[in-house]
Motif scaffolding. Structure first.
Motif, PDB file in Angstrom:
ATOM      1  N   TYR A   9       5.721   2.832  -7.477  1.00 17.30           N
ATOM      2  CA  TYR A   9       4.341   2.329  -7.479  1.00 17.30           C
ATOM      3  C   TYR A   9       3.809   2.476  -6.066  1.00 17.30           C
ATOM      4  N   SER A  10       2.543   2.793  -5.948  1.00 20.01           N
ATOM      5  CA  SER A  10       1.955   2.914  -4.626  1.00 20.01           C
ATOM      6  C   SER A  10       0.460   2.689  -4.734  1.00 20.01           C
ATOM      7  N   GLN A  11      -0.099   1.994  -3.745  1.00 22.30           N
ATOM      8  CA  GLN A  11      -1.555   1.812  -3.750  1.00 22.30           C
ATOM      9  C   GLN A  11      -2.248   2.928  -2.998  1.00 22.30           C
ATOM     10  N   THR A  12      -1.675   3.328  -1.877  1.00 20.21           N
ATOM     11  CA  THR A  12      -2.385   4.322  -1.059  1.00 20.21           C
ATOM     12  C   THR A  12      -1.595   5.617  -0.876  1.00 20.21           C
ATOM     13  N   GLY A  13      -0.460   5.703  -1.542  1.00 20.27           N
ATOM     14  CA  GLY A  13       0.298   6.957  -1.488  1.00 20.27           C
ATOM     15  C   GLY A  13       1.432   6.958  -0.473  1.00 20.27           C
ATOM     16  N   GLN A  14       1.567   5.890   0.313  1.00 17.45           N
ATOM     17  CA  GLN A  14       2.627   5.887   1.311  1.00 17.45           C
ATOM     18  C   GLN A  14       4.021   5.913   0.658  1.00 17.45           C
ATOM     19  N   ALA A  15       4.160   5.176  -0.457  1.00 20.64           N
ATOM     20  CA  ALA A  15       5.460   5.145  -1.134  1.00 20.64           C
ATOM     21  C   ALA A  15       5.859   6.549  -1.602  1.00 20.64           C
ATOM     22  N   LYS A  16       4.862   7.303  -2.083  1.00 17.25           N
ATOM     23  CA  LYS A  16       5.157   8.656  -2.573  1.00 17.25           C
ATOM     24  C   LYS A  16       5.593   9.551  -1.404  1.00 17.25           C
ATOM     25  N   TRP A  90       5.375  -7.629  -1.975  1.00 17.06           N
ATOM     26  CA  TRP A  90       4.108  -8.368  -1.891  1.00 17.06           C
ATOM     27  C   TRP A  90       4.498  -9.833  -1.733  1.00 17.06           C
ATOM     28  N   PHE A  91       4.017 -10.489  -0.721  1.00 16.84           N
ATOM     29  CA  PHE A  91       4.313 -11.913  -0.494  1.00 16.84           C
ATOM     30  C   PHE A  91       5.812 -12.202  -0.609  1.00 16.84           C
ATOM     31  N   LEU A  92       6.598 -11.395   0.060  1.00 17.12           N
ATOM     32  CA  LEU A  92       8.066 -11.543   0.126  1.00 17.12           C
ATOM     33  C   LEU A  92       8.718 -11.438  -1.258  1.00 17.12           C
ATOM     34  N   SER A  93       8.016 -10.848  -2.190  1.00 14.05           N
ATOM     35  CA  SER A  93       8.521 -10.680  -3.562  1.00 14.05           C
ATOM     36  C   SER A  93       8.307  -9.221  -3.960  1.00 14.05           C
ATOM     37  N   ILE A 120      12.081   1.188   0.018  1.00 14.97           N
ATOM     38  CA  ILE A 120      10.998   0.232   0.277  1.00 14.97           C
ATOM     39  C   ILE A 120      10.093   0.784   1.376  1.00 14.97           C
ATOM     40  N   ASN A 121       8.784   0.711   1.182  1.00 19.73           N
ATOM     41  CA  ASN A 121       7.853   0.956   2.297  1.00 19.73           C
ATOM     42  C   ASN A 121       6.991  -0.283   2.453  1.00 19.73           C
ATOM     43  N   CYS A 122       6.896  -0.788   3.678  1.00 15.87           N
ATOM     44  CA  CYS A 122       6.170  -2.048   3.849  1.00 15.87           C
ATOM     45  C   CYS A 122       5.792  -2.277   5.307  1.00 15.87           C
ATOM     46  N   ARG A 123       5.230  -3.464   5.557  1.00 19.01           N
ATOM     47  CA  ARG A 123       4.899  -3.844   6.942  1.00 19.01           C
ATOM     48  C   ARG A 123       6.213  -4.049   7.687  1.00 19.01           C
ATOM     49  N   ASN A 124       6.957  -5.086   7.362  1.00 17.31           N
ATOM     50  CA  ASN A 124       8.263  -5.297   7.995  1.00 17.31           C
ATOM     51  C   ASN A 124       9.106  -6.377   7.311  1.00 17.31           C
ATOM     52  N   MET A 125       8.557  -7.024   6.255  1.00 13.38           N
ATOM     53  CA  MET A 125       9.303  -8.139   5.652  1.00 13.38           C
ATOM     54  C   MET A 125       9.696  -7.797   4.219  1.00 13.38           C
ATOM     55  N   TRP A 126      10.957  -7.423   4.047  1.00 12.25           N
ATOM     56  CA  TRP A 126      11.400  -6.960   2.732  1.00 12.25           C
ATOM     57  C   TRP A 126      12.652  -7.698   2.224  1.00 12.25           C
ATOM     58  N   LYS A 181      -2.613   2.649  14.211  1.00  9.41           N
ATOM     59  CA  LYS A 181      -2.733   2.966  12.779  1.00  9.41           C
ATOM     60  C   LYS A 181      -1.659   2.189  12.025  1.00  9.41           C
ATOM     61  N   TYR A 182      -2.010   1.547  10.909  1.00 13.19           N
ATOM     62  CA  TYR A 182      -1.013   0.801  10.130  1.00 13.19           C
ATOM     63  C   TYR A 182      -0.096   1.765   9.380  1.00 13.19           C
ATOM     64  N   GLY A 183       1.143   1.371   9.242  1.00 17.65           N
ATOM     65  CA  GLY A 183       2.017   2.062   8.296  1.00 17.65           C
ATOM     66  C   GLY A 183       3.263   2.657   8.910  1.00 17.65           C
TER      67      GLY A 183
HETATM   68  C1  LIG Z   1      -0.671  -8.272  -2.023  1.00 19.40           C
HETATM   69  C2  LIG Z   1       0.122  -7.698  -0.878  1.00 19.40           C
HETATM   70  C3  LIG Z   1       1.134  -8.433  -0.291  1.00 19.40           C
HETATM   71  C4  LIG Z   1       1.912  -7.881   0.727  1.00 19.40           C
HETATM   72  N1  LIG Z   1       2.997  -8.568   1.217  1.00 19.40           N
HETATM   73  C5  LIG Z   1       3.847  -7.960   2.079  1.00 19.40           C
HETATM   74  C6  LIG Z   1       5.087  -8.572   2.452  1.00 19.40           C
HETATM   75  O1  LIG Z   1       5.473  -9.647   1.977  1.00 19.40           O
HETATM   76  N2  LIG Z   1       5.884  -7.933   3.351  1.00 19.40           N
HETATM   77  C7  LIG Z   1       5.530  -6.733   3.913  1.00 19.40           C
HETATM   78  O2  LIG Z   1       6.276  -6.228   4.741  1.00 19.40           O
HETATM   79  N3  LIG Z   1       4.384  -6.110   3.543  1.00 19.40           N
HETATM   80  C8  LIG Z   1       3.541  -6.685   2.639  1.00 19.40           C
HETATM   81  N4  LIG Z   1       2.388  -6.053   2.236  1.00 19.40           N
HETATM   82  C9  LIG Z   1       2.051  -4.756   2.834  1.00 19.40           C
HETATM   83  C10 LIG Z   1       2.490  -3.637   1.930  1.00 19.40           C
HETATM   84  O3  LIG Z   1       3.877  -3.481   2.050  1.00 19.40           O
HETATM   85  C11 LIG Z   1       1.697  -2.398   2.305  1.00 19.40           C
HETATM   86  O4  LIG Z   1       0.471  -2.554   1.712  1.00 19.40           O
HETATM   87  C12 LIG Z   1       2.362  -1.121   1.920  1.00 19.40           C
HETATM   88  O5  LIG Z   1       2.922  -0.583   3.092  1.00 19.40           O
HETATM   89  C13 LIG Z   1       1.395  -0.128   1.348  1.00 19.40           C
HETATM   90  O6  LIG Z   1       2.125   0.865   0.681  1.00 19.40           O
HETATM   91  P1  LIG Z   1       1.492   1.743  -0.509  1.00 19.40           P
HETATM   92  O7  LIG Z   1       0.322   2.422   0.085  1.00 19.40           O
HETATM   93  O8  LIG Z   1       2.566   2.710  -0.913  1.00 19.40           O
HETATM   94  O9  LIG Z   1       1.073   0.842  -1.618  1.00 19.40           O
HETATM   95  C14 LIG Z   1       1.600  -6.587   1.220  1.00 19.40           C
HETATM   96  C15 LIG Z   1       0.553  -5.862   0.642  1.00 19.40           C
HETATM   97  C16 LIG Z   1      -0.164  -6.382  -0.399  1.00 19.40           C
HETATM   98  C17 LIG Z   1      -1.237  -5.540  -1.031  1.00 19.40           C
END
Ligand SMILES: Cc1cc2nc3c(=O)[nH]c(=O)nc-3n(C[C@H](O)[C@H](O)[C@H](O)COP(=O)(O)O)c2cc1C
Length: 309
Positions: A9-16, A90-93, A120-126, A181-183
């Protein structure tokens, strides 16, 4: 021919992007067939999110409430040699689309007994999301063998600002001209094929069970002490606040809007205040409780679930 089931699943394509980089050693190789399936909620999650939509998604995400999904055309006649699940916390879940898929009967059928690698692709909390992933995979009797993470490497407070600009404003470049730049960086994405090569080598030699230490040595997991402590606080408090909001009304309802808005102020403020304190604590923790700290990092660097989680 070996078959690899890829669920993402991906919102902006980063996961892909990170997925394609990690699976590069397999693509175009006639010995492998990659079966990609993008999980699509019946009602798409917004991008960018409005402030209220974003924080309103919190209770159901934390509680793991599934959403309706478009049917996935997975070929169930195939016995998959490996499954790769790419998702964001999302929200540590686990993000709702992937958490929903894992709760379907189809997931139970196609993942049963199959080795799984999560990406996993994310900000930093996984860490918390992956604990929930371990449980979901146990529920469908899949066998989690590997985890690879791609994170934003900016300091925690910087990426707090840039992720909010990313999800709430759709900012794709430098925010306000000063924030980075985020990501996940291009440089980190280029590491993907190295991880994929480790998976391929072990899939071919029948030793997938042992890949995590090799992935770790290649830099697949980056567990930072300050984030470990910070997530611990969040994971203890989030279910309580999620209950507090849910008690007032269901997803999107006007009755719970005030509580959602309060959360939308409290969460970033708490991160802002706690982040420097926790960073100092995390520097002291290895000195004060070195054994315990080391044990925690070792625990999150492997794929079994401890009973108390
Ligand atoms: C509703 C929501 C909650 C999020 N919660 C977290 C989080 O708990 N930890 C984290 O590291 N990133 C969190 N993020 C950031 C996502 O990991 C980030 O949007 C992701 O890198 C985007 O990837 P995508 O473009 O493949 O969807 C959250 C993003 C969203 C939309």
């Amino acid at each position: 021919m070996k078959h690899i089931l890829v669920i993402y699943y991906s919102q902006t394509g980063q996961a892909k992007q990170v997925l394609d980089a990690s699976l590069k050693p397999f693509s175009g190789n006639p010995a492998y067939s990659l079966h990609y399936h993008l999980v699509k909620p019946q009602q798409a999650f917004p991008y960018p999110w409005s402030y209220t939509q974003f924080f309103d998604a919190f209770p159901e995400t934390v509680h793991g409430v599934p959403c309706g999904l478009e049917p996935l055309a997975i070929d169930e006649s195939i016995s998959y040699d490996l499954a790769v699940i790419a998702y964001q916390p999302w929200f540590l879940s686990i993000c709702v689309p992937i958490s929903s898929f894992l709760q379907t009967e189809q997931a139970g059928r196609v993942l049963k007994g199959v080795p799984v690698v999560t990406i996993i692709n994310c900000r930093n909390m996984w860490l918390g999301a992956q604990e929930k992933m371990k449980q979901r995979l146990l529920d469908v009797k899949a066998n989690l063998v590997g985890n690879i993470t791609f994170v934003d490497r900016s300091a925690n407070l910087i990426s707090l600002v840039t992720v909010l600009a990313h999800v709430l404003k759709g900012t794709k470049d430098k925010y306000l001209g000063i924030f980075p730049k985020y990501g996940v960086s291009e440089q980190d994405i280029l590491k993907g094929p190295e991880f994929g090569a480790i998976i391929k080598k072990n899939l071919e030699s029948g030793s997938l069970e042992n890949i995590q230490p090799e992935l770790n040595a290649a830099g697949a997991l980056d567990i930072r002490g300050n984030l470990l402590l910070m997530e611990g606080r969040g994971r203890a408090l989030f279910p309580l606040y999620a209950n507090y909001i849910s008690k007032k009304g269901s997803a999107g309802s006007a009755q719970r809007r005030t509580r959602v808005r309060i959360f939308g102020i409290v969460l970033p403020t708490a991160i802002l205040i706690l982040s420097p304190v926790i960073t100092i604590l995390s520097r002291l923790a290895p000195l004060l409780a070195r054994k315990k700290f080391g044990k925690e990092i070792a625990y999150y660097s492997q794929n079994t679930l401890r009973k108390s989680s």
